[in-house]
Design a protein around this motif. Structure first.
Motif, short mmCIF file in Angstrom:
data_model
loop_
_atom_site.label_atom_id
_atom_site.label_comp_id
_atom_site.label_asym_id
_atom_site.label_seq_id
_atom_site.Cartn_x
_atom_site.Cartn_y
_atom_site.Cartn_z
N ALA A 353 58.32 97.39 -54.07
CA ALA A 353 59.37 98.44 -53.74
C ALA A 353 60.63 98.25 -54.25
O ALA A 353 61.13 97.34 -54.73
N ILE A 354 61.22 99.53 -54.18
CA ILE A 354 62.64 99.61 -54.74
C ILE A 354 63.63 99.26 -53.64
O ILE A 354 63.44 100.21 -52.58
N LEU A 355 64.38 98.50 -53.68
CA LEU A 355 65.33 97.84 -52.43
C LEU A 355 66.87 98.40 -52.69
O LEU A 355 67.49 98.51 -51.86
N SER A 356 67.37 98.66 -53.93
CA SER A 356 68.63 98.87 -54.03
C SER A 356 68.78 99.30 -55.37
O SER A 356 67.96 99.45 -56.49
N LEU A 357 69.95 100.28 -55.41
CA LEU A 357 70.19 101.21 -56.69
C LEU A 357 71.88 101.06 -56.87
O LEU A 357 72.51 100.92 -55.91
N VAL A 358 72.25 101.26 -58.13
CA VAL A 358 73.58 101.34 -58.75
C VAL A 358 73.75 102.04 -59.84
O VAL A 358 72.99 101.71 -60.68
N VAL A 359 74.83 102.86 -59.92
CA VAL A 359 75.10 103.86 -61.15
C VAL A 359 76.55 103.67 -61.69
O VAL A 359 77.35 103.64 -60.88
N VAL A 360 76.60 103.22 -62.88
CA VAL A 360 77.90 103.43 -63.55
C VAL A 360 77.55 103.76 -64.99
O VAL A 360 77.00 103.62 -65.63
N ALA A 361 78.63 104.95 -65.27
CA ALA A 361 78.40 105.68 -66.33
C ALA A 361 77.23 106.30 -66.50
O ALA A 361 76.51 106.73 -65.61
N ASP A 362 76.51 106.03 -67.70
CA ASP A 362 74.99 106.36 -67.93
C ASP A 362 74.06 105.60 -67.48
O ASP A 362 72.92 105.80 -68.05
N LEU A 363 74.15 104.31 -66.99
CA LEU A 363 73.26 103.43 -66.60
C LEU A 363 72.93 103.23 -65.26
O LEU A 363 73.98 103.72 -64.37
N VAL A 364 71.98 103.07 -64.84
CA VAL A 364 71.49 103.04 -63.59
C VAL A 364 70.67 101.61 -63.46
O VAL A 364 69.64 101.21 -64.29
N CYS A 365 71.04 101.06 -62.26
CA CYS A 365 70.28 99.59 -62.15
C CYS A 365 69.54 99.77 -60.88
O CYS A 365 70.08 100.16 -60.00
N SER A 366 68.43 98.99 -60.90
CA SER A 366 67.47 98.96 -59.73
C SER A 366 67.27 97.96 -59.40
O SER A 366 66.53 97.00 -60.42
N GLY A 367 67.01 97.35 -58.15
CA GLY A 367 66.65 96.07 -57.62
C GLY A 367 65.36 96.07 -56.80
O GLY A 367 65.12 97.22 -56.11
N SER A 368 64.35 95.01 -57.13
CA SER A 368 63.12 95.37 -56.50
C SER A 368 62.59 94.22 -55.64
O SER A 368 63.05 93.07 -55.96
N ALA A 369 61.57 94.54 -54.95
CA ALA A 369 60.99 93.35 -54.14
C ALA A 369 60.18 92.74 -55.27
O ALA A 369 59.48 91.82 -54.65
N ASP A 370 60.01 93.04 -56.47
CA ASP A 370 59.36 92.29 -57.45
C ASP A 370 60.10 91.16 -58.17
O ASP A 370 59.77 90.62 -59.00
N ASN A 371 61.12 91.04 -57.42
CA ASN A 371 62.37 90.06 -58.03
C ASN A 371 63.04 90.16 -59.00
O ASN A 371 63.69 89.43 -59.79
N SER A 372 63.04 91.38 -59.71
CA SER A 372 63.67 92.01 -60.80
C SER A 372 64.56 93.00 -60.68
O SER A 372 64.60 93.62 -59.85
N VAL A 373 65.31 93.12 -61.64
CA VAL A 373 66.34 93.97 -62.13
C VAL A 373 66.14 94.70 -63.09
O VAL A 373 65.99 94.23 -64.20
N ARG A 374 65.73 96.26 -63.14
CA ARG A 374 65.92 96.83 -64.30
C ARG A 374 67.00 97.80 -64.59
O ARG A 374 67.77 98.37 -63.47
N VAL A 375 67.41 97.81 -65.97
CA VAL A 375 68.59 98.57 -66.57
C VAL A 375 67.99 99.75 -67.14
O VAL A 375 67.13 99.80 -68.10
#
Length: 458
Positions: A353-375
């Motif tokens: 599951a996706i639990l958190s999101l944040v956006v700065v400029a043209d980057l999107v970061c996602s935090g997940s229940a899979d214990n990882s962050v993707r950029v």
């Protein structure tokens, strides 16, 4: 746009393990809705096209060299971290044991610099800072306002004083004598409309700082005046289940994401002929659109800087991307300041599951229940690429914050050495890159600080 599949998975085992760690964890990690947990992963959305072309794509993709590294792990919290907020030179964190801690970002590596600045009741679900005030949303159904009282705003040992708890006593007292101010909250129970009657899950402040918005698992969102903390409006039954996320756009739209699988879009009705105090009373929010494509609870929302792109994350493991219809030369929807978001595709890669999101400029970061962050990065063609996968947390990523790393960017632009870049084979590219700092808060009680260096698109 091509479909990029990812394997089905579930993080119920992580959730149960977090529950068993302590009684307080068990108390605060319960379901985001009456039917499903925000940590429970559901099937993805195969009918939605992917915005990340697979590696086997016939069209060659430009090679982007991205440098990323873990700068530090911040210890201090003894319970899961539910919220992060950046303001000025400080990072703020809120945890399930009701602590608010602050950290100077210019000396983030020193774990001795993180101090507890506030302790209250109820897990802290959201934090937002505006001016010299910190607003915190709690699981005990309250919103608290803290005043930063210090002669030097940059003092890392600044202390906070709770100056208000919302709804305020004046609000409660003024509403209690009229029956029209009471609403039914459950069978045989009523309360005044200024009260949240379940966890306050999200906060947002208008761009002018005049209004505070709060969303709750009680299916309402409320609007408060920041000058005197008066509740101006409550939108009842905004959703059919708990509201987990709320974001504001500069053009006046309010987006709410819920466990009912829907994203709703709201706007304030303006009455030009009404003036003064009565103007605020008559400017009520109304529903202008509903975005329905997720097949499970919506946990996170984020907007691009200009508000033209909305990102939504849910238990279906997909991040859906919604853009203004005129971005795609589609004028079927309403324009000229009216709601016109359409689904353009999905970002896939997370296995839970996706639990958190944040956006700065043209980057999107996602935090997940899979214990990882993707950029993720949006290209000029509207497609996206996954630049990095940040791994190291032992539990789900519940909150994120991100900022431009100005100190590193200035050093590179001035031709100075890149202290954080371990790759010395391509120093020329450093001068054409941007550096970002990503902060991730997890149910493992840690905050990790990552540096991402991304080459320019041009």
């Amino acid at each position: 746009m091509r479909l990029l599949q990812c394997p089905s998975s579930c993080c119920n085992s992580d959730y149960k393990e977090s529950q068993s760690s302590s009684h307080s964890h068990n108390l605060h990690l319960h379901s985001e809705s009456s039917n499903s947990s925000s940590l429970s992963s559901q099937p993805s959305l195969p009918s939605v096209p992917s915005l990340t072309p697979p590696p086997s794509s016939s069209s060659p993709q430009p090679q982007t060299t991205v440098h990323h590294q873990l700068l530090t792990t911040i210890k201090g919290h003894s319970s899961p971290i539910f919220s992060l907020s950046l303001h000025g030179k400080f990072l703020y964190s809120g945890s399930s044991n009701s602590e608010v801690r602050t950290y100077p970002t210019n000396n983030i590596n020193n774990n001795n610099n993180n101090v507890v600045v506030a302790i209250s009741n109820g897990a802290i679900k959201s934090l937002i800072v505006y001016g010299d005030k910190l607003f915190s949303a709690h699981q005990d159904h309250k919103i608290r306002v803290w005043k930063i009282e210090t002669d030097n705003i940059n003092n890392p040992n600044q202390r906070y004083k709770c100056i208000a708890t919302l709804p305020t006593f004046n609000d409660r007292f003024s509403k209690m004598f009229s029956s029209k101010n009471y609403v039914k909250v459950r069978r045989h129970k009523k309360c005044t409309w200024v009260h949240h009657v379940d966890t306050v899950s999200a906060l947002a402040i208008s761009s002018d700082g005049y209004l505070l918005y709060s969303a709750s698992w009680d299916r309402t969102f409320k609007i408060w005046r920041t000058s005197d903390f008066k509740c101006l409006e409550s939108v009842r039954n905004a959703h059919d289940d708990a509201i987990n996320a709320l974001v504001l756009s500069n053009d006046g739209f309010v987006y709410t994401g819920s466990a009912d699988k829907k994203i709703k879009v709201w706007k304030k009705q303006h009455h030009d002929h009404v003036e003064g105090e009565n103007k605020n009373k008559n400017e009520k929010h109304y529903l202008v659109g509903t975005l329905e494509k997720h097949k499970s609870a919506v946990n996170a929302l984020a907007l691009s800087t200009d508000g033209s792109v909305l990102y939504s994350g849910a238990c279906d493991r997909s991040i859906l991307v919604w853009e203004n219809s005129n971005n795609n030369n589609n004028n079927n929807n309403l324009n000229n300041g009216e709601f016109n978001k359409v689904l353009v595709g999905a970002l896939r890669g997370h296995t839970k599951a996706i639990l958190s999101l944040v956006v700065v400029a043209d980057l999107v970061c996602s935090g997940s229940a899979d214990n990882s962050v993707r950029v993720w990065r949006r290209g000029v063609d509207g497609n996206y690429s996954c630049l990095a996968v940040l791994e190291g947390h032992r539990r789900p990523i519940k909150c994120l914050a991100m900022a431009v790393d100005y100190s590193s960017n200035c050093a590179n632009n001035n031709g100075g050495p890149d202290d954080h870049n371990n790759n010395n084979n391509n120093n020329n590219n450093n001068n054409n890159s941007s550096s970002y700092l990503v902060y991730s808060g997890s149910l493992d009680c840690d905050i990790k600080v990552w540096q991402i260096r991304v080459p320019s698109l041009f």
